[in-house]
Scaffold this motif. Structure first.
Motif, PDB file in Angstrom:
ATOM      1  N   ILE A 154       0.936  -1.111  -0.008  1.00  0.00           N
ATOM      2  CA  ILE A 154       0.173   0.015  -0.059  1.00  0.00           C
ATOM      3  C   ILE A 154       0.894   1.197  -0.068  1.00  0.00           C
ATOM      4  N   HIS A 155       0.591   2.113  -0.963  1.00  0.00           N
ATOM      5  CA  HIS A 155       1.271   3.321  -1.054  1.00  0.00           C
ATOM      6  C   HIS A 155       0.360   4.555  -0.295  1.00  0.00           C
ATOM      7  N   LEU A 156       0.835   5.453   0.492  1.00  0.00           N
ATOM      8  CA  LEU A 156       0.178   6.453   1.273  1.00  0.00           C
ATOM      9  C   LEU A 156       1.230   7.853   0.991  1.00  0.00           C
ATOM     10  N   ASP A 157       0.358   8.931   0.787  1.00  0.00           N
ATOM     11  CA  ASP A 157       1.120  10.221   0.932  1.00  0.00           C
ATOM     12  C   ASP A 157       0.198  11.109   1.750  1.00  0.00           C
ATOM     13  N   THR A 158      -0.538  10.464   2.673  1.00  0.00           N
ATOM     14  CA  THR A 158      -1.309  11.003   3.787  1.00  0.00           C
ATOM     15  C   THR A 158      -1.044  10.388   4.886  1.00  0.00           C
ATOM     16  N   PRO A 159      -1.262  10.711   6.125  1.00  0.00           N
ATOM     17  CA  PRO A 159      -0.936   9.910   7.314  1.00  0.00           C
ATOM     18  C   PRO A 159      -1.812   8.684   7.495  1.00  0.00           C
ATOM     19  N   PRO A 160      -1.164   7.512   7.854  1.00  0.00           N
ATOM     20  CA  PRO A 160      -1.755   6.272   8.003  1.00  0.00           C
ATOM     21  C   PRO A 160      -2.731   6.431   9.066  1.00  0.00           C
ATOM     22  N   PRO A 161      -3.830   5.093   9.006  1.00  0.00           N
ATOM     23  CA  PRO A 161      -4.813   5.161  10.232  1.00  0.00           C
ATOM     24  C   PRO A 161      -4.008   4.829  11.651  1.00  0.00           C
ATOM     25  N   GLU A 162      -4.465   5.223  12.495  1.00  0.00           N
ATOM     26  CA  GLU A 162      -4.137   5.166  14.009  1.00  0.00           C
ATOM     27  C   GLU A 162      -3.530   3.732  14.076  1.00  0.00           C
ATOM     28  N   SER A 163      -4.124   2.784  13.730  1.00  0.00           N
ATOM     29  CA  SER A 163      -3.778   1.424  13.907  1.00  0.00           C
ATOM     30  C   SER A 163      -2.602   1.097  13.259  1.00  0.00           C
ATOM     31  N   MET A 164      -2.180   1.530  11.961  1.00  0.00           N
ATOM     32  CA  MET A 164      -1.204   1.462  11.420  1.00  0.00           C
ATOM     33  C   MET A 164      -0.075   2.211  11.720  1.00  0.00           C
ATOM     34  N   LYS A 165      -0.218   3.362  12.347  1.00  0.00           N
ATOM     35  CA  LYS A 165       0.782   4.431  12.644  1.00  0.00           C
ATOM     36  C   LYS A 165       1.442   3.777  13.893  1.00  0.00           C
ATOM     37  N   SER A 166       0.642   3.224  14.876  1.00  0.00           N
ATOM     38  CA  SER A 166       1.078   2.639  16.114  1.00  0.00           C
ATOM     39  C   SER A 166       2.039   1.476  15.722  1.00  0.00           C
ATOM     40  N   GLN A 167       1.594   0.559  14.527  1.00  0.00           N
ATOM     41  CA  GLN A 167       2.417  -0.676  14.383  1.00  0.00           C
ATOM     42  C   GLN A 167       3.759  -0.100  13.707  1.00  0.00           C
ATOM     43  N   VAL A 168       3.863   0.917  12.821  1.00  0.00           N
ATOM     44  CA  VAL A 168       5.164   1.595  12.384  1.00  0.00           C
ATOM     45  C   VAL A 168       5.840   2.028  13.355  1.00  0.00           C
ATOM     46  N   GLU A 221      11.700  -1.568  -4.467  1.00  0.00           N
ATOM     47  CA  GLU A 221      11.531  -1.460  -6.045  1.00  0.00           C
ATOM     48  C   GLU A 221      10.210  -0.610  -6.271  1.00  0.00           C
ATOM     49  N   LYS A 222       8.960  -0.663  -5.509  1.00  0.00           N
ATOM     50  CA  LYS A 222       8.049   0.095  -5.521  1.00  0.00           C
ATOM     51  C   LYS A 222       8.369   1.579  -5.625  1.00  0.00           C
ATOM     52  N   MET A 223       9.382   1.876  -4.615  1.00  0.00           N
ATOM     53  CA  MET A 223       9.539   3.317  -4.417  1.00  0.00           C
ATOM     54  C   MET A 223      10.549   3.776  -5.510  1.00  0.00           C
ATOM     55  N   VAL A 224      11.315   2.742  -6.035  1.00  0.00           N
ATOM     56  CA  VAL A 224      12.071   3.251  -7.145  1.00  0.00           C
ATOM     57  C   VAL A 224      11.435   3.207  -8.647  1.00  0.00           C
ATOM     58  N   SER A 225      10.445   2.466  -8.569  1.00  0.00           N
ATOM     59  CA  SER A 225       9.507   2.656  -9.650  1.00  0.00           C
ATOM     60  C   SER A 225       8.561   4.191  -9.689  1.00  0.00           C
ATOM     61  N   ARG A 226       8.609   4.674  -8.606  1.00  0.00           N
ATOM     62  CA  ARG A 226       7.803   6.019  -8.475  1.00  0.00           C
ATOM     63  C   ARG A 226       8.787   7.163  -8.574  1.00  0.00           C
TER      64      ARG A 226
END
Length: 231
Positions: free
Chosen positions: A5-19, A120-125
């Motif tokens: 999943i690619h995000l350019d806005t803040p992740p949901p709180e549940s994902m943010k806490s896991q990061v 690889e996804k980052m480099v493709s962008r």
């Protein structure tokens, strides 16, 4: 199996806490200081790097150029479970360029191509991609198409091209964090818990480690440059 999943806005709180939990769990892997948990300074750096990533994630909310972007690898069977993340900064004035800030994969899910897929996804962008890593991680990024360019303190700067971008990055300034009241409180607590001598020894050990990493980075960069000249 995993899903990217690619995000350019803040992740949901549940994902943010896991990061942020992954940042705390794998500090030795992702921090340029590379402290191990046995060093009494370790909790201090867990807070500082965790707070830095927290600020990066918060700054995704907005329209400013160069704001962070996030790639997340989610469990294919349980999309609420984060398997890995890549946090990177696009260059403000160079649409093709970006700089990878942090890359982490859950220990139980490594060697499954998750880190490779995110990079690889980052480099493709952003095909003109940069990363700074300790010398021991250079072979990993070489296998992903990055080339060593130079030493920068304890890290080797690598790039998918033969030179770095001339653009600008919106990098977080860590100095205010290190001088914050919270860090002073953590340090005071650690001094009370460990003692003045133990903390002084921990700082000396950290400095020796940084010197060692800087020598390794410089040696690797010089070796690569010399080899390139021969060809």
């Amino acid at each position: 199996m995993f899903t990217l999943i690619h995000l350019d806005t803040p992740p949901p709180e549940s994902m943010k806490s896991q990061v942020l939990q992954m940042v705390v769990d794998y500090l030795s892997d992702i921090s340029p200081v590379s402290l191990t948990p046995c060093n009494p300074l370790y909790p201090l750096y867990q807070y500082v790097v965790g707070f830095e990533v927290h600020r990066y994630l918060d700054s995704m909310d907005g329209a400013q150029a160069g704001k962070p972007e996030l790639l997340m690898a989610l469990d294919g069977d349980d999309p609420a479970c984060l398997l890995g993340f890549a946090l990177y900064l696009p260059y403000i004035d160079d649409a093709e360029a970006c700089s990878l800030v942090y890359l982490a994969v859950q220990a139980s899910n490594r060697r499954q191509g998750i880190g490779r897929a995110m990079v690889e996804k980052m480099v493709s962008r952003h095909p003109h991609a940069e990363v700074a890593c300790v010398a021991g991680k250079v072979p990993y990024f070489e296998a992903l198409g990055f080339l060593p360019l130079a030493a920068r303190g304890p890290q080797v700067v690598m790039n998918t091209r033969s030179q770095a971008s001339n653009g600008l990055l919106a990098v977080q300034d860590l100095e205010p964090i290190f001088h914050s009241e919270e860090v002073r409180q953590i340090h005071s607590y650690l001094v009370k818990q460990q003692g003045e001598k133990a903390m002084s020894d921990a700082e000396k050990e950290r400095d020796r480690l940084l010197d060692q990493l800087a020598q390794q980075a410089l040696h690797l960069a010089e070796t690569y440059t010399a080899a390139k000249r021969l060809h």
